[in-house]
Design an enzyme around this catalytic site. Sequence first.
Site, PDB file in Angstrom:
ATOM      1  N   ALA A  60       0.843  -1.212   0.058  1.00  0.00           N
ATOM      2  CA  ALA A  60      -0.133   0.073  -0.059  1.00  0.00           C
ATOM      3  C   ALA A  60       0.924   1.090  -0.021  1.00  0.00           C
ATOM      4  CB  ALA A  60      -0.743  -0.080   1.262  1.00  0.00           C
ATOM      5  N   CYS A  61       2.162   1.205   0.322  1.00  0.00           N
ATOM      6  CA  CYS A  61       2.976   2.309   0.829  1.00  0.00           C
ATOM      7  C   CYS A  61       3.775   2.870  -0.472  1.00  0.00           C
ATOM      8  CB  CYS A  61       3.615   2.144   1.955  1.00  0.00           C
ATOM      9  SG  CYS A  61       4.998   3.307   2.427  1.00  0.00           S
ATOM     10  N   PRO A  62       3.500   3.994  -0.883  1.00  0.00           N
ATOM     11  CA  PRO A  62       4.328   4.274  -1.913  1.00  0.00           C
ATOM     12  C   PRO A  62       5.574   4.601  -1.763  1.00  0.00           C
ATOM     13  CG  PRO A  62       3.027   6.270  -1.125  1.00  0.00           C
ATOM     14  CD  PRO A  62       2.586   4.934  -0.555  1.00  0.00           C
TER      15      PRO A  62
END
Length: 322
Positions: free
Chosen positions: A51-53
């Site tokens: 989920a984390c860019p």
Amino acid sequence: MASSEHKGVITDVSKDGAFQRKPSSFREFIKVGSDQFPPEPDRYHLYISYACPWACRCLIVRALKGLDHVIGLSIVDYYMGERGWKFSTNEETEGCIPDTINNAQYVRDLYFLAKSDYDGRFTVPILWDKKTKTIVNNESSEIIRMFNTEFNQWAKHPEVNLYPEDLQKEINEINDYIYPNINNGVYRSGFATTQGAYEEAVKQLFAALDKIEEKLSHSRYLLGDRFTEADVRLFTTLIRFDAVYVGHFKCNIRQLKEYPALLGYTKEIYQMEAIRPTVNFTHIKRHYYQSHASINPHHVVPLGPVLDFLETPHNRENVGKK
């Protein structure tokens, strides 16, 4: 004494309602010749979230360099509750890889293993040293540079250089523009708690997108025809834009698909063989909509948008050629 509670992003909001990201806490560097953290195969382990860019920058560079057999990997659950990021098995949540190194239940456990009195936020990515049992670094912009140069002896693709010496000045300059205005700009918009702070952030965001759209209309990548770390850093924000930032973060002046150059650019990078597997829209959407209770208290995840346009031809092959 270390805090027992998860420090959420909402704690990074100033008195005037503006989101202000805190700096990363662990900033050591793996380097050839280092006595403390020399590069070695199977010594270091990467913890990320799909989920984390920021974390996915590291996952992408690990893939592009061919370091999957050199740097181990754990992928957390998309849901971030009161105790922060948690580890799940693939059977519990598809796509997860549990922590087989420290058998941690939560990412927070790793921070306390590294520093018993730690009192910061429990973020990913984490680059972990199995030998000394500590966190080497949790700053994505530094981890990707370690992956780019320090493990070439074992890399499947040592010829890939995302930070070439002759472009470093230009890469740093474009990173310094894109980070506050776009990468962090979506967060500054989404986590603003006053109308004024939101409008300031979202206007800066779209002014920057307009500028990059113009640049990419005559340049295949951010720096001509050479794909660099600057493109990796921008891509991880753009690929999430229509899926979550337009709706969840109220970045809705325009959608990515309304920018012809940005859309084609994003499609080209997404369709790269090494990069496509690093994008998991289920984790992305469910994390943002279910984990940010201050924004979406009922945790309802929208069914859309339909993103099948990402699979259509990008037509970027001749951009910038005379």
